[in-house]
Design an enzyme around this catalytic site. Structure first.
Site, PDB file in Angstrom:
ATOM      1  N   ASP A  60       8.812   5.639   7.774  1.00  0.00           N
ATOM      2  CA  ASP A  60       8.427   6.853   8.496  1.00  0.00           C
ATOM      3  C   ASP A  60       7.477   7.739   7.690  1.00  0.00           C
ATOM      4  O   ASP A  60       7.097   8.822   8.136  1.00  0.00           O
ATOM      5  CB  ASP A  60       9.671   7.660   8.902  1.00  0.00           C
ATOM      6  CG  ASP A  60      10.538   8.066   7.711  1.00  0.00           C
ATOM      7  OD1 ASP A  60      10.087   7.905   6.564  1.00  0.00           O
ATOM      8  OD2 ASP A  60      11.676   8.528   7.946  1.00  0.00           O
ATOM      9  N   GLY A  61       7.098   7.271   6.500  1.00  0.00           N
ATOM     10  CA  GLY A  61       6.152   8.029   5.693  1.00  0.00           C
ATOM     11  C   GLY A  61       6.744   9.231   4.980  1.00  0.00           C
ATOM     12  O   GLY A  61       6.013  10.004   4.356  1.00  0.00           O
ATOM     13  N   ARG A  64       3.253  13.890  -7.675  1.00  0.00           N
ATOM     14  CA  ARG A  64       3.258  13.016  -8.848  1.00  0.00           C
ATOM     15  C   ARG A  64       1.887  13.090  -9.523  1.00  0.00           C
ATOM     16  O   ARG A  64       0.858  13.098  -8.852  1.00  0.00           O
ATOM     17  CB  ARG A  64       3.578  11.578  -8.425  1.00  0.00           C
ATOM     18  CG  ARG A  64       3.674  10.615  -9.598  1.00  0.00           C
ATOM     19  CD  ARG A  64       4.366   9.328  -9.195  1.00  0.00           C
ATOM     20  NE  ARG A  64       3.633   8.584  -8.194  1.00  0.00           N
ATOM     21  CZ  ARG A  64       4.161   7.587  -7.477  1.00  0.00           C
ATOM     22  NH1 ARG A  64       5.425   7.247  -7.635  1.00  0.00           N
ATOM     23  NH2 ARG A  64       3.427   6.943  -6.599  1.00  0.00           N
ATOM     24  N   ARG A 124      -2.172  -0.403  -9.762  1.00  0.00           N
ATOM     25  CA  ARG A 124      -1.027  -1.264 -10.043  1.00  0.00           C
ATOM     26  C   ARG A 124      -1.472  -2.719 -10.130  1.00  0.00           C
ATOM     27  O   ARG A 124      -2.565  -3.068  -9.686  1.00  0.00           O
ATOM     28  CB  ARG A 124       0.002  -1.126  -8.905  1.00  0.00           C
ATOM     29  CG  ARG A 124       0.391   0.317  -8.589  1.00  0.00           C
ATOM     30  CD  ARG A 124       0.725   0.470  -7.096  1.00  0.00           C
ATOM     31  NE  ARG A 124       1.018   1.867  -6.741  1.00  0.00           N
ATOM     32  CZ  ARG A 124       2.220   2.407  -6.762  1.00  0.00           C
ATOM     33  NH1 ARG A 124       3.263   1.661  -7.101  1.00  0.00           N
ATOM     34  NH2 ARG A 124       2.407   3.663  -6.433  1.00  0.00           N
ATOM     35  N   ASP A 178       3.994  -4.599  -7.378  1.00  0.00           N
ATOM     36  CA  ASP A 178       3.357  -3.387  -6.862  1.00  0.00           C
ATOM     37  C   ASP A 178       3.915  -2.132  -7.526  1.00  0.00           C
ATOM     38  O   ASP A 178       3.398  -1.035  -7.306  1.00  0.00           O
ATOM     39  CB  ASP A 178       3.508  -3.297  -5.340  1.00  0.00           C
ATOM     40  CG  ASP A 178       4.957  -3.310  -4.895  1.00  0.00           C
ATOM     41  OD1 ASP A 178       5.625  -4.334  -5.127  1.00  0.00           O
ATOM     42  OD2 ASP A 178       5.433  -2.310  -4.319  1.00  0.00           O
ATOM     43  N   ASP A 218       7.198   4.642  -9.985  1.00  0.00           N
ATOM     44  CA  ASP A 218       8.062   4.346  -8.835  1.00  0.00           C
ATOM     45  C   ASP A 218       9.534   4.337  -9.217  1.00  0.00           C
ATOM     46  O   ASP A 218      10.170   3.292  -9.321  1.00  0.00           O
ATOM     47  CB  ASP A 218       7.657   3.028  -8.171  1.00  0.00           C
ATOM     48  CG  ASP A 218       6.313   3.131  -7.475  1.00  0.00           C
ATOM     49  OD1 ASP A 218       6.019   4.204  -6.927  1.00  0.00           O
ATOM     50  OD2 ASP A 218       5.549   2.158  -7.487  1.00  0.00           O
ATOM     51  N   GLY A 247       0.808  -1.214   0.000  1.00  0.00           N
ATOM     52  CA  GLY A 247       0.000   0.000   0.000  1.00  0.00           C
ATOM     53  C   GLY A 247       0.839   1.260   0.000  1.00  0.00           C
ATOM     54  O   GLY A 247       2.065   1.224   0.037  1.00  0.00           O
TER      55      GLY A 247
END
Length: 483
Positions: A122-123, A173, A180, A249, A259, A87
């Site tokens: 940590d995002g 983005r 995906r 993914d 990505d 995710g």
């Protein structure tokens, strides 16, 4: 007058069980560092949107009217192994902008903070990785390769810990979809076939509306996904791009490059080039990308096995190799300046690639120089680039014979080659130079490199230094997944 973008969020309203709704978490001292003027124009955004007064928009601190932020859930195979739930671990889909031409564009803010899918992360994203993704997205788009786009780079005073402390950053983005292969796998492995069906119906309605009411829509759609994936990877192979992390993914259902992590463009021609130093077994080596693309499509087919029988899925998968070979042949003939197809074309291509591999010739530079050859000349300027001149002369004689079969003259052939073989590519050392300056608040190298990459086929003599072969220090830069 500043016009506010219109958002209409199909994913948010039609797929409520496919995400978690949440707000972005702003960075300390966030400010807009750089943006793509070209993409902004495509999105109908005036320059007023990129002033300091709008920093809060690009850092996620202020949502625009109509935005409904969410983090998508999906799963995937990573390095060939089932990894389970993944995710959006640091990205938030803010909303879908409706364009005047009827298209819809996701605005996806990367580095927006922790989500339920962050796992051990940590995002956050760091400036280094955000600049690399921005430049790669722009470079690939202007090379004519399907890709997600990058609109803005936000920097900050927010410290983020990686191998060392780095500046936190964000990237906006932009893409027609962020769905995906892993989205379908997620619900297949959760044994929720109706969710798989719901997602398939959604993507067909949104992106393949011509088949929405066709009884064979699943087969037609999956066959097109197979061909889009094949075409994408042939573009990668032709331009010398290595993705580095072709997990399921990281595979776009629309056939977009998505990505950008430890990617790399070939310098010296090495078929087994590994750009990701975490890829110890070379699973995602340059020459293995076509095979991995098919492997990933088989994983997608498995996730769709509740909707189509085995024969239907295998029929669609069987389209991959012919599509791959056809598109690769077309692209490589253009790189060689050939307008027609002939039985000996593969021998001509393989002969050159073999020479390049033996000598460690630069992939981009060699093809660009080849355009300066002439049908009637027994020697080419490119000859001086090779140590084994006799081997080159032998190959060039074969190449000249092949050119003699073409009706077009040298000028027409040169035009074809110089609009196929770029002068400027995003070499790792160039990205590194831009990063190091930008980390000290100097965007001059970033801006100049971006300008060059927006016109990769043009001569741009004032930027010849950006087309130079890598210096010794730039030949062996190691890039990892750390971002």
């Amino acid at each position: 007058m500043q016009q506010t973008p219109l958002f209409k969020n199909h994913y948010f309203h039609q797929l409520p069980e496919f995400y978690t709704a949440l707000q972005p978490k702003p960075l300390h001292g966030a400010r807009l560092l750089y943006h793509s003027e070209g993409l902004a124009a495509e999105l109908g955004l005036s320059s007023d949107w990129f002033t300091p007064e709008q920093d809060a928009v690009w850092s996620g601190e202020r949502l625009l009217p109509g935005m409904e932020p969410l983090a998508q859930v999906y799963s995937g195979h990573q390095f060939g192994m089932w990894a389970g739930q993944l995710g959006d671990g640091r990205g938030i889909l803010l909303g879908e902008q409706q364009l005047a031409d009827g298209r819809s564009m996701d605005w996806h803010l990367k580095g927006a903070g922790l989500t339920p899918y962050s796992r051990m992360g940590d995002g956050r994203a760091v400036l280094r990785s955000v600049i690399r993704e921005f430049l790669a997205s722009e470079a690939m788009h202007h090379l004519g390769i399907p890709t997600t786009r990058a609109l803005t780079i936000v920097t900050s005073t927010h410290p983020v810990q990686r191998e060392q402390e780095e500046k936190g950053a964000m990237l906006m983005r932009v893409a027609e979809s962020h769905v995906r292969f892993g989205h379908f796998e997620h619900f297949y492995y959760r044994r929720e076939p109706e969710k798989v069906r719901q997602l398939v119906e959604y993507v067909i309605a949104r992106h393949w509306p011509q088949w929405e009411n066709d009884e064979r829509r699943y087969e037609l759609w999956f066959g097109d996904v197979v061909e889009r994936t094949a075409r994408l990877i042939t573009h990668w192979q032709a331009v010398g791009f290595s993705h580095g992390v072709m997990n399921t993914d990281n595979m776009s259902i629309l056939g977009l490059t998505i990505d950008y992590g430890p990617y790399g463009f070939l310098d010296a021609y090495q078929p087994n080039f590994i750009c990701n130093h975490s890829d110890h077994r070379g699973r995602y080596a340059f020459d293995n990308q076509p095979a991995v693309g098919l492997w990933n499509l088989h994983r997608l087919a498995q996730a769709l096995s509740g909707l189509m029988d085995t024969d239907t899925l295998e029929r669609a998968l069987a389209r991959y190799e012919p599509a791959l070979m056809q598109h690769y042949g077309t692209l490589m003939r253009a790189k060689l300046g050939l307008f027609t197809a002939s039985a000996e074309d593969n021998d001509v291509l393989v002969g050159l690639l073999r020479l390049m591999q033996q000598e460690g010739s630069d992939y981009t530079h060699t093809f660009r120089l080849l355009a300066d050859s002439e049908k009637q000349a027994s020697r080419a300027p490119l000859r001086d680039e090779f140590i084994d001149r006799a081997a080159f002369d032998s190959w060039f004689a074969t190449y000249r014979q092949r050119l003699m079969q073409e009706e077009q003259g040298d000028e027409e052939r040169r035009r074809l080659m110089n609009t196929t073989n770029p002068k400027f590519i995003l070499r790792n050392y160039l990205a590194q130079m831009a990063i190091e300056r930008a980390e000290n608040d100097d965007i001059s190298v970033l801006a100049r490199l971006h300008q060059a990459l927006c016109q990769p086929f043009d001569e741009q003599p004032d930027k010849n230094d950006l087309a130079a072969l890598p210096p010794e220090w730039g030949k062996h830069l190691e890039i990892s997944c750390s971002s």
